[in-house]
Each structure stands twice: as C-alpha cells, then as structure tokens.
Design an enzyme around this catalytic site. Structure first.
Site, short mmCIF file in Angstrom:
data_model
loop_
_atom_site.label_atom_id
_atom_site.label_comp_id
_atom_site.label_asym_id
_atom_site.label_seq_id
_atom_site.Cartn_x
_atom_site.Cartn_y
_atom_site.Cartn_z
N GLU A 73 4.87 4.96 -2.28
CA GLU A 73 4.79 5.57 -2.06
C GLU A 73 4.01 4.74 -0.37
O GLU A 73 3.36 3.66 -0.25
CB GLU A 73 3.81 6.46 -2.65
CG GLU A 73 4.22 6.80 -3.70
CD GLU A 73 3.84 6.10 -4.62
OE1 GLU A 73 3.66 4.67 -5.20
OE2 GLU A 73 5.02 6.45 -5.61
N TYR B 276 9.08 -0.28 7.19
CA TYR B 276 10.43 0.32 6.26
C TYR B 276 11.56 1.27 6.58
O TYR B 276 12.74 0.99 5.97
CB TYR B 276 9.95 1.38 4.56
CG TYR B 276 8.29 0.51 3.87
CD1 TYR B 276 8.54 -0.90 3.64
CD2 TYR B 276 7.53 1.22 3.68
CE1 TYR B 276 7.67 -1.14 2.63
CE2 TYR B 276 5.88 0.89 3.49
CZ TYR B 276 6.36 -0.56 2.65
OH TYR B 276 5.22 -1.02 2.04
#
Ligand SMILES: CC(C)(COP(=O)(O)OP(=O)(O)OC[C@H]1O[C@@H](n2cnc3c(N)ncnc32)[C@H](O)[C@@H]1OP(=O)(O)O)[C@@H](O)C(=O)NCCC(=O)NCCS
Length: 157
Positions: free
Chosen positions: A106, A118
């Site tokens: 998260e 990411y």
C-alpha cells in the site's frame, strides 16, 4: 550493496520512516517495532549501504504464496540512483526462489513519485483502500505478479 538489517539499524530505519513515509501521520514505526521485524522469522528487513551509511531499507513480510512490503524508503540524498530498484530486485529474486507469486503493498494515494517508481518496476494498481492512513488518507494498493501459475504448470519438469 544490499544486506540484511542488524539491530543497530533499527533507529535509523525508524527515523527514515518517520521523516520520509509517515510525515503528517502518527509515528507508528518506532525503533522497537522495527527491531521486532528484524528479529521476526516471518519478515525480512533489508538495507542498502551507500558511501558507508544506510541509504535505504525495505520491510517485508512473507506468507505462503505472497509477500507484503510494509515500508520502503530511500534517503533523499541517494535518490534516483537505482536503490529502490535494487531493494525490489533483491525481494523479487528471493520471492521467486521461495515460490512466492505476488508482492503486494500500500502506498499513500497522494504519493505520486512512489507510485511512479513502483509502476516502473512492474507493479500494477489493483485497488484503493479508503481512509487506510489513520482515516486521513487513502491507500493505493499495488501488486507485482511474479509467477503465472498457468505458465509454471506448462514448464517441462
Ligand atoms: C519512491 C522511492 C522509494 C524511490 O527510490 P529511488 O531509489 O529514488 O528509486 P530508483 O532510483 O530505483 O528509481 C527507479 C525508477 O522509478 C521511477 N521513479 C523513482 N523516483 C521517481 C520520482 N520521484 N518521480 C517519478 N518517477 C520516479 C523512475 O522511473 C526511476 O527510474 P529513472 O531514475 O531511471 O527514471 C523514494 O523516492 C522514496 O524513498 N520516497 C519516500 C518514501 C516512499 O514514498 N516510500 C514508498 C512508500 S512505502
């Protein structure tokens, strides 16, 4: 260089978490909690070293078929030098060896830089968790699929 964290790294990691990840939120990753994860057999804390000091870290917990990155940060002085890439690569290689097919995490939904990072490393956005951060901010859920079970099943033994 990437290595496993030692007890003496806990304070530096906790301070990096406070300043680089938990800014504006209550400080949950204090040295004692980091220390717990360093010792926990279901988790791995890895650090990068640059110019003889700790430049980044990742705290990851492992289940049977998936891993979860709880925290990852790089000291601002050492950013855009591929350190997060090295940390994630170390984790993906370890997961592959262990037969773990997916890494989840998260990230604060407003943290566009980390989300871009990411995404560049192959993670995909897989959902949003409302108010995940102390009821104040949403989390962007992301996942990196490492093993396609269908492809694995077709491999010759
Ligand atoms: C996000 C973070 C971990 C990236 O670390 P890093 O070591 O600088 O990342 P890398 O050098 O490995 O970057 C790899 C790629 O990710 C992308 N990327 C990294 N930082 C980025 C940024 N600020 N903006 C846009 N894309 C970025 C780029 O594609 C980069 O490749 P490039 O430099 O060749 O263009 C770092 O900025 C950080 O610690 N941020 C604060 C903590 C945090 O947000 N942690 C994640 C949530 S737990």
């Amino acid at each position: 260089m990437i290595r496993l964290a030692k007890s003496v790294d806990a304070t530096t990691i906790a301070q990096l978490s406070r300043s680089q990840i938990e800014n504006g939120l209550p400080w949950r990753w204090k040295p004692g909690r980091v220390q717990h994860y360093i010792r926990d057999t279901g988790s791995t804390v890895i650090v990068s070293e640059s110019e003889n000091r700790l430049s980044g870290f990742a705290i990851t917990s492992f289940a049977e078929t998936s891993a979860h990155i709880s925290l990852l940060a790089v000291d601002p002085v050492f950013r855009r030098q591929g350190i997060a890439t090295l940390l994630i690569r170390w984790l993906t290689q370890s997961c592959r060896v262990a037969g773990i097919g997916c890494i989840r995490l998260e990230v604060r939904a407003t943290n566009i830089d980390a989300i871009d990072c990411y995404l560049s490393l192959g993670f995909r956005k897989v959902g949003v968790r409302k108010g995940y951060y102390d009821g104040r901010e949403d989390a962007q859920l992301m996942a990196l699929v490492l093993i396609n079970p269908d492809i694995e099943a077709q491999r010759p033994t």
